[in-house]
Design an enzyme around this catalytic site. Structure first.
Site, PDB file in Angstrom:
ATOM      1  N   TYR A 114      15.747  30.235   9.478  1.00 27.17           N
ATOM      2  CA  TYR A 114      14.648  31.345   9.912  1.00 27.17           C
ATOM      3  C   TYR A 114      14.787  31.457  10.921  1.00 27.17           C
ATOM      4  O   TYR A 114      14.978  30.326  11.959  1.00 27.17           O
ATOM      5  CB  TYR A 114      13.346  30.083   9.428  1.00 27.17           C
ATOM      6  CG  TYR A 114      13.828  30.488   7.734  1.00 27.17           C
ATOM      7  CD1 TYR A 114      13.572  31.560   7.253  1.00 27.17           C
ATOM      8  CD2 TYR A 114      13.509  29.659   7.013  1.00 27.17           C
ATOM      9  CE1 TYR A 114      12.555  32.357   6.430  1.00 27.17           C
ATOM     10  CE2 TYR A 114      12.986  29.426   5.908  1.00 27.17           C
ATOM     11  CZ  TYR A 114      12.328  30.840   4.912  1.00 27.17           C
ATOM     12  OH  TYR A 114      12.073  30.650   4.053  1.00 27.17           O
ATOM     13  N   LYS A 116       0.623  -0.880   0.067  1.00 27.05           N
ATOM     14  CA  LYS A 116       0.237   0.279   0.183  1.00 27.05           C
ATOM     15  C   LYS A 116       0.530   1.577  -0.205  1.00 27.05           C
ATOM     16  O   LYS A 116       2.363   0.997   0.097  1.00 27.05           O
ATOM     17  CB  LYS A 116      -0.891   0.405   1.809  1.00 27.05           C
ATOM     18  CG  LYS A 116      -0.078   0.017   2.732  1.00 27.05           C
ATOM     19  CD  LYS A 116      -1.009  -0.294   3.502  1.00 27.05           C
ATOM     20  CE  LYS A 116      -0.375  -0.699   5.278  1.00 27.05           C
ATOM     21  NZ  LYS A 116      -1.019  -1.199   6.289  1.00 27.05           N
TER      22      LYS A 116
END
Ligand code: PLP
Length: 377
Positions: free
Chosen positions: A264, A44
């Protein structure tokens, strides 16, 4: 099935190598461990991010005959990769409730639903039954599956609908924790349920279930994660071979003075004269932003010329900065490969450092990497 060639000017891209030979070895190892049982493969989520088609083909070549997917669309892809004629079975785990309205997908692609409620069983029968189906019995997950008290009713509905169950399955809640008493309770509950299903093949174990001391193999085991190199035994040495390797070239090197910050919001401050390397991988590539290295958290790690190095500052969308001050090798230069996933840094390590699990790291592997498949025959 190798990735597309690099465009000129695209040398900054990271390369994701998927070792289909290791994938096949992992399947063989699981098959040998689950003595007496068939070993299926759960493919999956695009085979846990490594690519459904190449994974399915490599597993089939290794000897795998039964596959599990979550959705019918994934089943159709697996079927296209396998071909129709050779006796491969594909079960659709989420295959009951809403798909019953579109029965042709099952017939068209030769898929078998895993039915997990009385309503689904009734609907599958009402539309003619079609192929045989699997019955999901809940033993504690409370997610999908009928309760064991409903087995007689399920059998009656299947008889009315003119189909049979060829597989009965349940799913472990905590098989990666062998000491959890829930494992024994689930094994007992499943055994009891099977008394009402004579002649029906049974399946309980996922990857970690294959390694439980109780050996709850029944007729078929359903590993996913361990196939792709994830550790089914958390806290112990990983018995599986790594399947994914992620390497990114350094696209900039710079030296900063003590007190300068990186990234940042200036969340990381150099405490010494520091050499930094920037690579072109970020959270948009599925590399967890939670690997940020700040004053309060260690963050991610990378291998640079055999030296383990730490991330510096926040993970950006397309970039990560790494403290390479301790790399004394004079080979350190633009283009030097930085290992983010390898035999040295596993998906479980990355998951743990990011406060998640390796499953999420694998299934998030980005679409921007240059993908290369090796070890296929
Ligand atoms: C995903 C899944 C598996 C595979 O589990 P792993 O822990 O990846 O081995 C097996 N059975 C069911 C029902 C699943 O949803």
């Amino acid at each position: 099935m190798s990735g597309e060639p690099a465009m000129s000017g695209d040398g900054a891209r990271a390369e994701l190598t998927i070792d289909l030979g290791a994938l096949a070895d992992n399947w063989r190892k699981l098959a040998e461990t689950a003595v007496g049982a068939e070993c299926a493969a759960v493919v999956k989520a695009d085979a846990y991010g490594v690519g459904a088609e190449p994974a399915v083909r490599a597993l089939a070549r290794a000897g795998c005959r039964t596959f599990f997917v979550a959705h019918t669309s994934e089943g159709a892809r697996a079927r296209a990769a396998l071909g129709a004629g050779e006796g491969f079975r594909i079960f659709v785990l989420n295959g009951g409730a809403l798909d019953a309205a579109a029965p042709s997908a099952y017939a068209e692609h030769g898929l078998r639903p895993v039915l997990g409620s009385l309503a689904e069983i009734e609907a599958w029968g009402a539309r003619g039954g079609g192929s045989a189906a699997a019955l999901h019995i809940d033993t504690g997950m409370n997610r999908l599956g009928i309760s064991s008290g409903d087995i007689d009713r399920a059998l009656a509905l299947a008889a009315t609908g003119g189909f049979r169950f060829e597989l009965a399955m349940s799913h472990f809640v905590s098989s990666e924790e062998p000491a959890d008493p829930l494992n024994d309770r689930q094994i007992d509950a499943f055994r009891k349920a099977l008394e009402k299903l004579p002649g029906v093949a049974a399946s309980l174990a996922n990857s970690s279930g294959v390694f439980l001391p109780q050996k709850p193999f029944f007729d078929l085991v359903r590993p996913g994660y361990a196939l792709y190199g994830g550790n089914p035994l958390p806290g112990q040495p990983n018995p599986m071979r790594p399947v994914v390797r992620l390497v990114a070239p350094i696209i900039q090197l710079r030296d900063i003075a003590p007190g300068a910050t990186v990234g940042y919001n200036g969340q990381w401050t150099a405490k010494r004269p520091t050499r930094l390397a920037t690579i072109g991988v970020g959270y948009a590539d599925g590399f967890p932003r939670n690997l940020m290295a700040t004053e309060s958290r260690a963050g991610g790690e990378a291998m640079v010329l055999s030296q383990r190095c730490r991330f510096a500052g926040r993970v950006s969308m397309d970039l990560i900065v790494i403290d390479v001050t301790d790399v004394r090798d004079t080979a350190l230069a633009l283009g030097t490969p930085v290992e983010l996933l390898s035999e040295n840094i596993g998906v479980d390590d990355v998951g743990a450092r990011a406060g998640t699990i390796g499953y999420e790291v694998l299934t998030s592997l980005g679409r921007r990497y240059r993908r290369r498949y090796i070890g296929g025959v």
